[in-house]
Structure formats: structure tokens, C-alpha cells
Design an enzyme around this catalytic site. Structure first.
Site, PDB file in Angstrom:
ATOM      1  N   ARG A  52       0.854  -1.179   0.000  1.00  0.00           N
ATOM      2  CA  ARG A  52       0.000   0.000   0.000  1.00  0.00           C
ATOM      3  C   ARG A  52       0.894   1.235   0.000  1.00  0.00           C
ATOM      4  O   ARG A  52       2.026   1.192   0.524  1.00  0.00           O
ATOM      5  CB  ARG A  52      -0.882   0.034   1.256  1.00  0.00           C
ATOM      6  N   HIS A  79      -2.169   1.035  -9.606  1.00  0.00           N
ATOM      7  CA  HIS A  79      -2.792   0.044  -8.706  1.00  0.00           C
ATOM      8  C   HIS A  79      -3.486  -1.072  -9.503  1.00  0.00           C
ATOM      9  O   HIS A  79      -4.672  -1.340  -9.323  1.00  0.00           O
ATOM     10  CB  HIS A  79      -3.793   0.743  -7.763  1.00  0.00           C
TER      11      HIS A  79
HETATM   12  C1  GLV Z   1      -5.667  -4.614  -4.005  1.00  0.00           C
HETATM   13  O1  GLV Z   1      -4.923  -3.739  -3.749  1.00  0.00           O
HETATM   14  C2  GLV Z   1      -6.047  -5.629  -3.061  1.00  0.00           C
HETATM   15  O2  GLV Z   1      -5.855  -5.441  -1.846  1.00  0.00           O
HETATM   16  O3  GLV Z   1      -6.593  -6.670  -3.489  1.00  0.00           O
END
Ligand code: GLV
Length: 308
Positions: free
Chosen positions: A223, A271
Site C-alpha cells: 500500500r 494500482h
Molecule cells: C488490491 O490492492 C487488493 O488489496 O486486493
């Protein structure tokens, strides 16, 4: 039994049709068509709405449609409501693909060759054998383990770090804050796959980046909150780190003026490391609902004291 999804329309339609075909006893509704909120026992979403439990008084289980659950405020979720992370084999596959692609790109110096191409420079550099390259993974859950397993095929020297000790074939495992520095000293390429918790927030900072070998590279698939972005910029500018591949950021998207956009030694992706696909995630989700109906333990249940 009613399950409410808060997902995009396209995936909402697929989830609904999968349940209609394979588990018609479970009624699926897709946000914002909530119907009577008192019917809702199960709720599935990436980003939960506020006051979830107040809106749905009979809610029993929240299924995150993501592997990470840091977007849920565990303190605000009453103790009787279970929170479960997504154990989609498609997520594992996506993360493995991304991690291997990033490691191999760094190992084979693609960022350098890309810069050379832009400068019309035809210049080879000596190869480093994979057996001489040390790759470390932070976070040894199902994702970290799957990545290490796939990297073994290339013959890298593999290291792993987690909060508690783990044993993984072919991987030198390190545990806890005592062994963090020893681990970092041995990572030419560091991959972050940690869950974001109070303990791991900001763990990639000036001190830890400094503990990497000079010229190391970072791949962040955890993250954005794991990384102190200014510290990374400093480490890149000073030559302590040679490259960073980032799929997650503190602000997604970063502001138009953010230095990462144009930094020659940063590669950004929006992401996309993995995305939950109903087709691959359905079986596991249904199996978990069946477990819950039978009073059996749920897979991927979040342990509140740990936050993951
Ligand atoms: C994406 O970032 C997830 O946590 O699946």
C-alpha cells in the site's frame, strides 16, 4: 440470505449471474439497489460506505473484494460483524505476474536500457547471474509466498521477512523488528507485500531504505502508506537506490505536480497489480458463505488484534 455488492456495474452483473446460476438460494443485490436494508446479511465491497452496520442492522459478514482490508475501519465495525479478505486465486496470479515482471525488468536492467534508447545510445552492460542477485519479499502471507515460489524458478537468492517466523523452502526467512536490518542488508531487490497496519505504516522510510545495499531497487505492491515518498525520492536522488517500481501510492492518483510522474528512475502503474475477477473469486466466496451458514470457520477471516 441476501448478499449486497458495492462494486462497478459490469462486475455487479457478473456476480449476480454467477449466484443466480450456482447458488440461487442466495439473493444478490447490487448497490445502489439495496431494497430492504434489514434483509442484508452479507456485504461485499472494496470501499465500504460509512456507518455500514447502522445502515444494515442484520449484517453478519463483510467480504472485502480485495486482499488488503486497510480501507475498513476495524474499530468502527462492531465485534459481532466478521470481516473477511478476498482469497481470489486470480489476485495471487496477478501479483505473481507483476512481481516477476518487475523483478526481471530490474534484474535485466530494463530501466537503464529504456533510458539509453531514449538517448539513442547502443551500449551493453555485463549481465549479473540470477544466482548472484538477492531478492527479498516483505510479507509472507499467501501473496508473498506465491511470489517467492515463482521466483525460485529463476534461481535468485531469496529472502523473506515477516512479523513472525515462517519456514519456506529455498528462502532464508527473517522475522520481527530484530531481524529487519539483517534482512534489508541482503536485498538487491526489495518487494513489499505487507498488509497495511499501524505497525507497518511508513516502514519503508529513510532508515530502512538506507539499510538496503547501495544501488538496490524497490517494488511496492503493498500500500502507498508503507512508503515515505519523500524518503524514497531522497534515496533515489542520492544514488542509495537505483530504481523504484510502484503500483500503490499515498494518493492515487498522485497530484499532477508529484515528482514521481517524471522521475527517470521511477516506474508507476495505477494500482493494477491484481484485480478481483468474479469468475475466479466466485468459488472461494461461495465456499466461505457456505462455511458461515454451517457455522464453520471462515477462510481469510481478519484477526482484529492484528489488523489483517
Ligand atoms: C488490491 O490492492 C487488493 O488489496 O486486493
Amino acid at each position: 440470505m441476501t448478499l449486497l455488492f458495492k462494486v462497478d456495474d459490469a462486475r455487479g452483473r457478473i456476480w449476480k449471474s454467477l449466484f443466480e446460476h450456482h447458488a440461487p438460494d442466495i439473493e444478490v443485490r447490487v448497490w445502489p439497489d439495496i431494497g430492504n436494508p434489514l434483509d442484508i446479511r452479507y456485504f461485499a465491497a472494496w470501499q465500504p460506505p460509512r456507518q455500514l452496520h447502522e445502515r444494515f442492522a442484520n449484517l453478519e459478514v463483510v467480504f472485502a473484494t480485495s486482499a488488503g482490508v486497510d480501507q475498513f475501519d476495524l474499530d468502527a465495525l462492531p465485534g459481532h460483524i466478521k470481516l473477511v479478505r478476498m482469497l481470489d486465486p486470480g489476485i495471487i496470479q496477478g501479483i505473481v505476474e507483476y512481481a516477476c515482471c518487475a523483478v526481471l525488468s530490474l534484474h535485466r536492467q530494463f530501466p537503464l536500457y529504456l533510458q539509453q534508447q531514449q538517448a539513442r545510445c547502443w551500449q551493453d552492460h555485463l549481465l549479473t547471474a540470477a544466482a548472484q542477485r538477492r531478492v527479498g519479499v516483505m510479507g509472507l502471507g499467501n501473496l508473498g509466498r506465491a511470489v517467492l515460489h515463482s521466483l525460485r524458478a529463476f534461481n535468485f537468492q531469496l529472502h523473506g521477512w515477516a512479523r513472525s517466523h515462517k519456514c519456506i523452502d529455498g528462502v532464508q526467512c527473517h522475522a520481527g523488528s530484530d531481524q529487519l536490518e539483517t534482512f534489508l542488508h541482503q536485498c538487491d531487490i526489495l518487494i513489499c507485500l505487507l498488509p497495511l497496519t499501524d505497525e507497518t505504516r511508513g516502514l519503508l522510510n529513510a532508515r530502512t531504505l538506507d539499510a538496503l545495499p547501495k544501488g538496490a531497487s524497490l517494488i511496492n505492491l503493498g500500500r502507498g502508506g508503507h512508503l515515505k515518498e519523500d524518503d524514497l525520492l531522497q534515496a533515489l536522488d542520492s544514488g542509495q537506490l537505483s530504481h523504484a517500481i510502484l503500483d500503490v501510492l499515498n494518493d492515487e492518483p498522485p497530484s499532477p505536480g508529484h515528482r514521481f510522474w517524471q522521475h527517470p528512475r521511477v516506474w508507476l502503474t495505477p494500482h493494477i497489480g491484481a484485480m478481483t475477477a468474479p469468475q475466479s473469486a466466485f468459488e472461494g466466496l461461495l465456499a466461505n458463505i457456505r462455511r458461515h451458514q454451517a457455522g464453520e470457520p471462515l477462510q481469510g477471516l481478519i484477526r482484529r488484534e492484528q489488523g489483517y
